[in-house]
Scaffold this active site. Structure first.
Site, PDB file in Angstrom:
ATOM      1  N   LYS A   1      33.024  12.100  48.215  1.00 33.80           N
ATOM      2  CA  LYS A   1      34.332  12.222  49.891  1.00 33.80           C
ATOM      3  C   LYS A   1      33.487  13.740  49.963  1.00 33.80           C
ATOM      4  O   LYS A   1      33.480  14.556  49.902  1.00 33.80           O
ATOM      5  CB  LYS A   1      34.986  12.908  48.602  1.00 33.80           C
TER       6      LYS A   1
ATOM      7  N   THR B   1      45.440   2.575  47.332  1.00 35.50           N
ATOM      8  CA  THR B   1      45.054   0.742  46.788  1.00 35.50           C
ATOM      9  C   THR B   1      45.087   1.396  44.829  1.00 35.50           C
ATOM     10  O   THR B   1      44.678   0.566  43.889  1.00 35.50           O
ATOM     11  CB  THR B   1      43.970   0.173  46.945  1.00 35.50           C
TER      12      THR B   1
ATOM     13  N   LYS C   1      47.898  15.239  53.756  1.00 39.19           N
ATOM     14  CA  LYS C   1      46.823  16.084  53.395  1.00 39.19           C
ATOM     15  C   LYS C   1      45.642  15.219  53.679  1.00 39.19           C
ATOM     16  O   LYS C   1      45.973  14.139  52.688  1.00 39.19           O
ATOM     17  CB  LYS C   1      46.869  17.154  52.065  1.00 39.19           C
TER      18      LYS C   1
HETATM   19  N1  NAD Z   1      46.167  13.946  49.944  1.00 37.94           N
HETATM   20  C1  NAD Z   1      46.690  13.885  48.834  1.00 37.94           C
HETATM   21  O1  NAD Z   1      47.601  14.426  49.247  1.00 37.94           O
HETATM   22  C2  NAD Z   1      45.791  13.333  47.327  1.00 37.94           C
HETATM   23  C3  NAD Z   1      46.656  13.619  46.494  1.00 37.94           C
HETATM   24  C4  NAD Z   1      46.290  13.887  45.503  1.00 37.94           C
HETATM   25  C5  NAD Z   1      45.196  13.002  45.562  1.00 37.94           C
HETATM   26  N2  NAD Z   1      44.904  13.132  46.774  1.00 37.94           N
HETATM   27  C6  NAD Z   1      42.672  12.436  46.263  1.00 37.94           C
HETATM   28  O2  NAD Z   1      42.196  11.280  45.964  1.00 37.94           O
HETATM   29  C7  NAD Z   1      41.394  11.254  45.196  1.00 37.94           C
HETATM   30  C8  NAD Z   1      41.546  10.816  44.108  1.00 37.94           C
HETATM   31  O3  NAD Z   1      42.060   9.585  43.934  1.00 37.94           O
HETATM   32  P1  NAD Z   1      41.790   7.624  43.172  1.00 37.94           P
HETATM   33  O4  NAD Z   1      42.097   8.610  41.859  1.00 37.94           O
HETATM   34  O5  NAD Z   1      42.543   6.558  43.983  1.00 37.94           O
HETATM   35  O6  NAD Z   1      40.258   8.005  43.175  1.00 37.94           O
HETATM   36  P2  NAD Z   1      39.083   7.250  44.027  1.00 37.94           P
HETATM   37  O7  NAD Z   1      40.046   6.997  45.419  1.00 37.94           O
HETATM   38  O8  NAD Z   1      37.905   7.594  43.662  1.00 37.94           O
HETATM   39  O9  NAD Z   1      39.375   5.630  43.220  1.00 37.94           O
HETATM   40  C9  NAD Z   1      38.662   5.471  42.120  1.00 37.94           C
HETATM   41  C10 NAD Z   1      38.423   4.521  41.878  1.00 37.94           C
HETATM   42  O10 NAD Z   1      38.729   2.727  41.954  1.00 37.94           O
HETATM   43  C11 NAD Z   1      38.236   2.012  43.745  1.00 37.94           C
HETATM   44  N3  NAD Z   1      39.798   1.477  44.081  1.00 37.94           N
HETATM   45  C12 NAD Z   1      39.873   1.638  44.329  1.00 37.94           C
HETATM   46  N4  NAD Z   1      41.037   0.775  44.699  1.00 37.94           N
HETATM   47  C13 NAD Z   1      40.871   0.010  44.018  1.00 37.94           C
HETATM   48  C14 NAD Z   1      41.471  -1.627  43.304  1.00 37.94           C
HETATM   49  N5  NAD Z   1      42.535  -1.554  44.172  1.00 37.94           N
HETATM   50  N6  NAD Z   1      41.023  -2.577  42.104  1.00 37.94           N
HETATM   51  C15 NAD Z   1      39.513  -2.030  41.360  1.00 37.94           C
HETATM   52  N7  NAD Z   1      39.019  -0.472  41.977  1.00 37.94           N
HETATM   53  C16 NAD Z   1      39.942  -0.006  42.953  1.00 37.94           C
HETATM   54  C17 NAD Z   1      37.368   2.968  44.103  1.00 37.94           C
HETATM   55  O11 NAD Z   1      36.443   2.059  44.997  1.00 37.94           O
HETATM   56  C18 NAD Z   1      36.920   3.469  43.352  1.00 37.94           C
HETATM   57  O12 NAD Z   1      35.962   3.284  42.646  1.00 37.94           O
HETATM   58  C19 NAD Z   1      40.624  12.765  45.044  1.00 37.94           C
HETATM   59  O13 NAD Z   1      39.609  12.728  45.603  1.00 37.94           O
HETATM   60  C20 NAD Z   1      41.912  13.610  45.120  1.00 37.94           C
HETATM   61  O14 NAD Z   1      41.264  14.994  45.987  1.00 37.94           O
HETATM   62  C21 NAD Z   1      44.882  13.256  47.550  1.00 37.94           C
END
Ligand code: NAD
Ligand code: ZN
Length: 396
Positions: free
Chosen positions: A81, A135, A148
């Site tokens: 990221k 997802t 954000k």
């Molecule tokens: N913009 C905002 O308001 C906000 C709010 C909360 C978190 N975030 C950010 O989001 C990030 C965390 O997001 P996350 O927890 O989704 O992590 P991520 O995007 O890293 O996804 C986690 C893992 O799951 C995999 N994956 C995604 N969808 C899948 C599916 N359907 N099946 C199997 N695997 C799948 C991804 O490839 C990755 O390896 C952090 O960087 C955080 O800062 C942003």
């Protein structure tokens, strides 16, 4: 016209975006992804893991419903990221010769992917619309509903980014079927946050069904699955909408996010975001108990729900020293005041500005007691025997 040498410009920006729960967004007969318009041109961005699982369906969808498309696949994970990922998206937008008026970029992935794509879109020609398809559970209830965007920069988490709404947010729970359990727990932490600060009914739903939805990945199609997700999103949006640009620094949704940034960064990559948030919520629940805001029964119930949902309540890096530093850092970001949300019972919260070192120390001691009790209460029962010893339990 008065000739002057200084001017004040005032303007307001209207923001409108939609967030909707949709069924099977990749079904070729569902035109939600192309906003009802078959024959569109679209740049689609996803990550390698989602591509492995859903790439064929995405391509089949694009071939049926788009006149032209390009699928950009970014490397997954928090370590990717970064600015390089943002630049890769900018290049793809540029190469695709995207018509900004009618060809929103489609981002399909977890919070990392949607944050990066949103950031790139917000700076390409200052404004290139995008559609978000989260997802992960974290994406569906949190990263995929606010405005954000961002990427990590140097050692700072989300240090660069923008406020930039997606034009549409299509939430499809069927993606959660392939997500691993730990990431379901991770998203449940943010749902628990909303429950604790403002929605007692949501907490009761988690108390009753938290363990079940963790096991089923929200794939049973029951009313409570929808209610848990919908209440969580409604609660989140109710807090975000009047304060989209975060001018008001007393934010209930910052609950669990006072100590957790330092815990998460220090423990990286051991703790996921939601897990660090839970360690923070466990500590602040314990501090609430210490201060008489939460009673013993309530605190034990909360720790029990955390445990059932597979969430840690402590971590070795979260010691007194780090927690004090975290409070100091957060206070600085909150314009010199702690503005710390603490739970009041279950479903309410209060902001305090007078947390002391002694409160943190008392909180840590109570976390140890409450955590051990929650672990032993849920120990597997062998017929006719006592509960298994705490040491044989999964770590909390
Ligand atoms: N913009 C905002 O308001 C906000 C709010 C909360 C978190 N975030 C950010 O989001 C990030 C965390 O997001 P996350 O927890 O989704 O992590 P991520 O995007 O890293 O996804 C986690 C893992 O799951 C995999 N994956 C995604 N969808 C899948 C599916 N359907 N099946 C199997 N695997 C799948 C991804 O490839 C990755 O390896 C952090 O960087 C955080 O800062 C942003
Ligand atoms: Zn969070």
């Amino acid at each position: 016209m008065t000739i002057a040498e200084n001017w004040t410009v005032k303007s307001q920006q209207d923001v409108a975006y939609s967030v909707e729960i949709v069924k099977d967004v990749l079904d070729v007969s569902n035109l939600a992804l192309v906003d009802g318009e078959s024959g569109a041109r679209r740049l689609i961005v996803t990550d390698n893991r989602v591509n492995d699982l859903y790439g064929d369906r995405i391509r089949a969808y694009a071939q049926t419903n788009m006149a032209e498309h390009r699928l950009l696949v970014l490397p997954d994970g928090e370590l990717n990221k970064n600015w390089q990922a943002v630049e890769t998206v900018l290049e793809a937008i540029d190469n695709f010769k995207l018509d900004r008026r009618r060809e929103p970029v489609i981002a399909i992935g977890g919070g990392v992917l949607t944050d990066v794509v949103g950031f790139a879109c917000s700076i390409y020609r200052r404004n290139t619309p995008f559609v978000r398809v989260p997802t992960t559970l974290m994406g569906i209830v949190d990263a995929g509903v606010g405005i954000k965007t961002g990427a990590n920069f140097k050692t700072g988490k989300n240090k660069i980014g923008t406020y930039f709404p997606a034009v549409g947010n299509l939430l499809d729970m069927s993606f959660l079927g392939t997500l691993d359990k730990r990431h379901i727990s991770n998203g449940l932490a943010e749902i628990l946050k909303i429950a604790l600060i403002k929605d007692e009914r949501l907490f009761s739903l988690l108390e009753e069904h938290g363990e079940t939805v963790l096991a089923s990945h929200f794939q049973e199609g029951t009313d409570y699955e929808i209610e848990i997700i919908a209440r969580s999103i409604a609660g989140m949006l109710e807090e975000l909408e009047p304060n989209l640009w975060e001018h008001k620094l007393e934010r209930l949704v910052d609950y669990g996010h006072t100590f957790s940034p330092n815990i998460e960064m220090k423990a990286l990559p051991e703790l996921l975001h939601g897990e660090a948030v839970n360690v923070d919520m466990a500590l602040t629940t314990a501090i609430g108990l210490h201060r008489g805001l939460v009673n013993r029964d309530q605190a034990e119930t909360i720790f029990g729900v955390m445990h059932q949902m597979g969430l840690p309540v402590s971590h070795p890096v979260a010691d007194q020293r780090l927690l004090l530093q975290a409070l100091a850092d957060t206070t600085r970001h909150r314009d010199g005041k702690q503005r710390l949300p603490l739970p009041v019972g279950i479903g309410n919260a209060v902001f305090v500005n007078d947390l002391t070192e002694a409160d943190i120390s008392a909180g840590l001691k109570l976390v140890a007691v409450l955590g051990a009790k929650a672990a032993s209460a849920i120990a597997p029962q062998v017929a006719g025997s006592e509960a298994a010893p705490v040491a044989s339990e999964e770590p909390v």
